[in-house]
Enzyme design. Structure first.
Site, mmCIF file in Angstrom:
data_model
loop_
_atom_site.group_PDB
_atom_site.id
_atom_site.type_symbol
_atom_site.label_atom_id
_atom_site.label_comp_id
_atom_site.label_asym_id
_atom_site.label_seq_id
_atom_site.Cartn_x
_atom_site.Cartn_y
_atom_site.Cartn_z
ATOM 1 N N GLY A 144 -11.363 -3.790 24.812
ATOM 2 C CA GLY A 144 -9.505 -3.942 24.552
ATOM 3 C C GLY A 144 -9.220 -2.564 24.453
ATOM 4 C CG ASP A 162 -6.891 -11.104 14.999
ATOM 5 O OD1 ASP A 162 -7.830 -10.721 14.557
ATOM 6 O OD2 ASP A 162 -6.635 -12.333 15.785
ATOM 7 C CB SER A 163 -10.848 -5.841 14.967
ATOM 8 O OG SER A 163 -11.009 -5.203 14.242
ATOM 9 C CB THR A 164 -15.460 -8.562 13.422
ATOM 10 O OG1 THR A 164 -15.720 -7.994 15.337
ATOM 11 C CG2 THR A 164 -15.362 -9.921 14.894
#
EC number: 2.5.1.16
Length: 286
Positions: A144, A162-164
Site C-alpha cells: 500500500g 485500515d491497518s493493523t
C-alpha cells in the site's frame, strides 16, 4: 502476545497495560503462515468466527460492524461528495463493503499486502465479502505504501488506512513521511481516516502523535472519534480523520440522517457524540 489456555480459550495478552481479553473457542478452523504474518481463524462459542493475526484479534462475526462502520461512514459523510475512494489494508473486506453502500461512490480500490487475509475472509466471514463482486470494487494485493507513492497527485477523494497495529507490515503507515504522500494524492477537498488504537491506552502516545503528524503533513483539520470495540485492547477504539480543505469536525448531517443503508451502529447522533471528546482525551492531546 497471545496464548491458548487448555485449548478452550483464546487469550490476547496486552502486556504493556497489564490487561487481557479472552474468548471461549470450540475449534481452530485455520492456521496459515503467510509471507507476511501468522493468520488463524477460530470458531468461538458466543462471538462467531474469530480472525487473529500474529496473535492479535482482528475481528469477530459478532462485533466487527462497529469498527467497519466507524472507519468508513464518518469519513464518507464528512467529504462533500465522495466518488473515488482508496482503502489501504482492509483485507477482510468489511470496510470495502461499507464504502460500497454509498451510491455516489464510483470506484473503490483496496490495496492489501496479504492475499491470505482475503482468502480467509471469503471462507469464514462470507458476510464481509458480499460486495467484492460490485463492479465499482478493485482488489489489489500489493504494498500500500508503494501504491500511494505511484498514485497521481490529487487523484482521490477519500483515503482509508485500515491497518493493523503500528508494528511489522503496518509500521510505515503511521509515519509523517507517509502522511505527506497521502496528502499529495488527495484532491483539494479530500479526507483521510486512519484507525488509531485505544483512546484509553494510547491518547497520550500513538493518537497524539498521529494527530500532530497529520498536521505536520499539511492537513488543515484533525478529529479523533472513539467508539466501543469489545474485542480490542481496553474494549474501546478510535479512528482519526484529517481534512485537506475540508473541516473534519463537521459532517453532512442531513445526508447522514436520511440514508437507507442497513447500519447497526453508525447514526447522526453516534457521529456527533464521537466528535465530542471526553476531557481526558482533550487533555492528552494538549
Amino acid at each position: 502476545m497471545s496464548e491458548l489456555r487448555d485449548d478452550q480459550w483464546f487469550t490476547e495478552v496486552f502486556d504493556s497495560h497489564g490487561s487481557a481479553f479472552s474468548l471461549k473457542i470450540s475449534e481452530k478452523l485455520l492456521d496459515v503462515q503467510s509471507e507476511y504474518q501468522h493468520l488463524e481463524v477460530y470458531a468461538t462459542e458466543t462471538y462467531g468466527n474469530l480472525m487473529v493475526l500474529d496473535g492479535c484479534v482482528m475481528l469477530t462475526d459478532r462485533d466487527n460492524f462497529l469498527y467497519h462502520e466507524m472507519i468508513a461512514h464518518p469519513a464518507l459523510f464528512t467529504h462533500p461528495a465522495p466518488k473515488r475512494v482508496v482503502i489501504i489494508g482492509g483485507g477482510d473486506c468489511g470496510t470495502l463493503k461499507e464504502v460500497l453502500r454509498h451510491p455516489g461512490v464510483e470506484k473503490v480500490t483496496q490495496i492489501d499486502i496479504d492475499e491470505e487475509v482475503t482468502k480467509a475472509s471469503e471462507r469464514f466471514f462470507p458476510a464481509l465479502v458480499e460486495a467484492n463482486d460490485d463492479p465499482r470494487a478493485e482488489l489489489l494485493f500489493a504494498d500500500g505504501v508503494k501504491w500511494v507513492d505511484d498514485a497521481a497527485d490529487e487523484s482521490i477523494d477519500v483515503l482509508i488506512i485500515d491497518s493493523t497495529d503500528p508494528v511489522g507490515p503496518a509500521e510505515g503507515l503511521f509515519k509523517t513521511d507517509f502522511l505527506k504522500r497521502c496528502h499529495r494524492i488527495l484532491k483539494a477537498d479530500g479526507v483521510m481516516v486512519q484507525q488509531s488504537e485505544s483512546p484509553l491506552y494510547h491518547s497520550g502516545s500513538i493518537i497524539r502523535e498521529l494527530r500532530h503528524d497529520m498536521r505536520e503533513a499539511g492537513f488543515d483539520s484533525v478529529a479523533t472519534l472513539p467508539f466501543p470495540q469489545p474485542v480490542y485492547p481496553s474494549g474501546w477504539w478510535s479512528v482519526t480523520l484529517a481534512g485537506k480543505g475540508t473541516n473534519v469536525e463537521t459532517f453532512r448531517e442531513e445526508a447522514a440522517g436520511s440514508h437507507e443503508m442497513p447500519l447497526q451502529y453508525y447514526t447522526v447522533d453516534a457521529h456527533r457524540g464521537a466528535l465530542a471528546l471526553p476531557p481526558f482525551m482533550r487533555k492528552a492531546f494538549g
